[in-house]
Write a protein that holds these residues in place. Structure first.
Motif, PDB file in Angstrom:
ATOM      1  N   THR A 216       0.836  -1.192   0.000  1.00 47.64           N
ATOM      2  CA  THR A 216       0.000   0.000   0.000  1.00 47.64           C
ATOM      3  C   THR A 216       0.875   1.249   0.000  1.00 47.64           C
ATOM      4  N   GLU A 221      -3.902   2.956  -0.152  1.00 40.91           N
ATOM      5  CA  GLU A 221      -4.410   2.324  -1.379  1.00 40.91           C
ATOM      6  C   GLU A 221      -3.520   1.153  -1.763  1.00 40.91           C
ATOM      7  N   ILE A 222      -4.148   0.048  -2.139  1.00 42.48           N
ATOM      8  CA  ILE A 222      -3.390  -1.123  -2.591  1.00 42.48           C
ATOM      9  C   ILE A 222      -2.818  -0.835  -3.970  1.00 42.48           C
ATOM     10  N   ARG A 270      -6.393  -6.052   4.990  1.00 47.45           N
ATOM     11  CA  ARG A 270      -5.919  -6.311   3.626  1.00 47.45           C
ATOM     12  C   ARG A 270      -6.155  -7.756   3.175  1.00 47.45           C
TER      13      ARG A 270
END
Length: 532
Positions: A216, A221-222, A270
């Motif tokens: 991330t 944000e991935i 996640r």
């Protein structure tokens, strides 16, 4: 806050300072015993004083424990029948032999007539089936798209999440290059099996954190996944373990490069949690209890009789054939051993007494106990015990209520799986089909709204279980008559099929019926026995 006096006392006498600090903390707890402090957050009640919880973020509570959870979940699936039955029941009812797409083109937005929309949807279905029915869609060349769904969903249930890499490979005499490569959850892991917690640079881009192979940026944000070149638990593979960094999205189109099938429980999470995780302790104890009961039952059924004789004899007891193997040095030891067994008879030496081994097993509450524990497991995974055991012994209303609750669970999981796996795959395939000219979709690459209008789709799965088909059909007709539901929705729920496809097929059948001179009507007589 520690005052000057407390500091002075602690400096002179650490023990006295510790006692003052402890008393101050206890007094603070007592003074704050209001609201939840008297109940769930109480530190003084007998029920709660020994409940010590450290707590942590989703990383500490979930991701840091995933390796153990996955291994135990897979072990339960392989060795505990109830665990295997739970996962297979969900697999069969949520995905079954594969979710089937029903294209829903937005004809109004695309300015298409109803006839044009029907023709386009029929063409889309034919083309997609061409790709999905072939094993060419699987990078391993083993499964078609329908069986890949079953495998991906089972892996998701067992491991908490599953991944699929999107790749393209041209093949001779085949119109599509799109392929999916399924990746087991363990293979997506952090480089070196450790997390990078400090900001760093990877490829010139700021990386804030890599948790369990999910990278991330600072905004959370991935941006990439780290995929091992082989399974990390594959110990006999001579290939050194290495990692490939795969960007989460194509920088040019924004389309996903990796499909992640998961369901999150907490913000910031996640990776997914195996569905059996909350009930693993109960399942393991139930498995041990079952093994103990089974062993006790076997021992109880193996009553062995020892016979004493007054004089030596070479005759075998009760006419059994003599087996003089002891003198043979080549006789395996296990053939000479005396083991408990059904109706086993052993000859004893002179002077020894005969005794009957009659083991008792007093436990008679096995069924009730297992039923109670199974209800807890069923509640934890949202599968009613009647469905879990495939045993509907209650009345019609109770059984139907259990099935309805189960289908709510199936609906949520089916929608999630379709959003994570099926629909992104469908959109990837559709884009390639348009780019290759096999489907005419003007404006598809020009406007995301137009692309969405073309790729609208409903994913239908296994039909609901009908305890009384006649009542279910009557209820479906009533819902359609009142505008509560549509023929397409009812067909999908009751048979898993498509109403439009059925109508096309029925039209063809009616024409054939007219050709052969039948009226197409089948008359049934009510059997008076059905009303009893």
């Amino acid at each position: 806050m520690v005052n000057i006096l407390d500091k002075a006392i602690a400096a002179v006498s650490p023990i006295a300072g510790y006692r003052r600090a402890t008393a101050r903390a206890a007094l603070s707890i007592l003074n704050n015993g209001t609201g939840y402090g008297n109940y769930g957050a109480s530190h003084t009640s007998r029920a709660m004083r020994s409940w010590h919880v450290g707590g942590g973020s989703s990383k500490e509570d979930i991701e840091d424990n995933l390796d153990t959870l996955r291994k135990r979940s897979r072990d339960a699936y392989m060795g505990i029948p109830l665990a295997a039955g739970a996962l297979k029941t969900l697999r069969t009812n949520v995905v079954g032999s594969g979710l089937v797409p029903t294209p829903q083109v937005d004809a109004d937005y695309l300015h298409l007539t109803e006839e044009q929309a029907d023709q386009l949807q029929a063409q889309i279905t034919r083309e997609f089936n061409l790709w999905a029915d072939s094993t060419a869609c699987d990078a391993s060349g083993m499964d078609n798209f329908w069986r890949m769904q079953t495998l991906a969903f089972t892996s998701f249930l067992m491991n908490g999440d599953a991944f699929a890499a999107v790749q393209y490979r041209e093949r001779p005499n085949w119109p599509y290059a799109l392929q999916l490569r399924l990746i087991e959850a363990d293979q997506v892991c952090s480089p070196g099996r450790s997390d990078r917690l400090a900001p760093c640079k990877v490829g010139g881009e700021d990386v804030f954190q890599i948790v369990q192979g999910v990278e991330t940026n600072e905004a959370g944000e991935i941006i990439a996944y780290w995929v091992a070149n082989r399974h990390p638990l594959e110990y006999d593979n001579p290939v050194p373990l290495a990692w490939n960094r795969v960007e989460a999205h194509d920088p040019a189109t924004g389309a996903p490069n990796i499909l992640c099938i998961t369901q999150r429980e907490r913000a910031g999470q996640r990776r997914g949690v195996p569905i059996l995780a909350p009930v693993l302790p109960t399942l393991k104890q139930m498995g041990r209890y079952t093994e103990a009961e089974l062993a006790a039952a076997i021992v109880s059924s193996s009553a062995t009789l020892f016979i004493q004789r007054d004089a030596e004899t070479n005759q075998a007891p009760f006419g059994e054939e003599p087996q003089d193997k002891a003198a043979d040095p080549n006789t395996p030891p296990d053939e000479l051993a005396i083991n408990l067994g059904p109706a086993a008879v052993f000859d004893l030496a002179p002077g020894e007494k005969a005794n009957l081994i009659d083991p008792k097993h007093p436990t008679t509450t096995y069924d009730g106990f297992m039923s109670a524990m199974s209800n807890q497991v069923a509640t934890g995974i949202e599968v009613p015990s009647e469905v879990l055991y495939k045993k509907f012994s209650s009345n019609y209303s109770a059984s139907r209520g259990s099935l309805n609750e189960f289908w709510r669970t199936c609906g949520v999981m089916r929608d999630s799986f379709a959003d994570d796996f099926c629909q992104p795959t469908y959109e990837k395939w559709f884009a390639e089909a348009v780019a290759r000219g096999r489907i005419n979709a003007p404006g598809f690459f020009d406007d995301p709204a137009i692309a969405k209008a073309y790729t609208g789709c409903i994913w239908n799965g296994p039909a609901r279980t009908n305890l009384d088909a006649k009542k279910e059909i009557e209820a479906a007709i009533l819902r359609m008559d009142k505008g509560i539901s549509t023929a397409e929705q009812e067909t999908a729920q009751m048979t898993g099929g498509s109403w439009r496809a059925n109508m096309r097929q029925r039209k063809s059948e009616m024409e054939k019926i007219k050709e052969v001179g039948c009226d197409g009507q089948t008359q049934f007589q009510d059997d008076p026995e059905d009303d009893k």
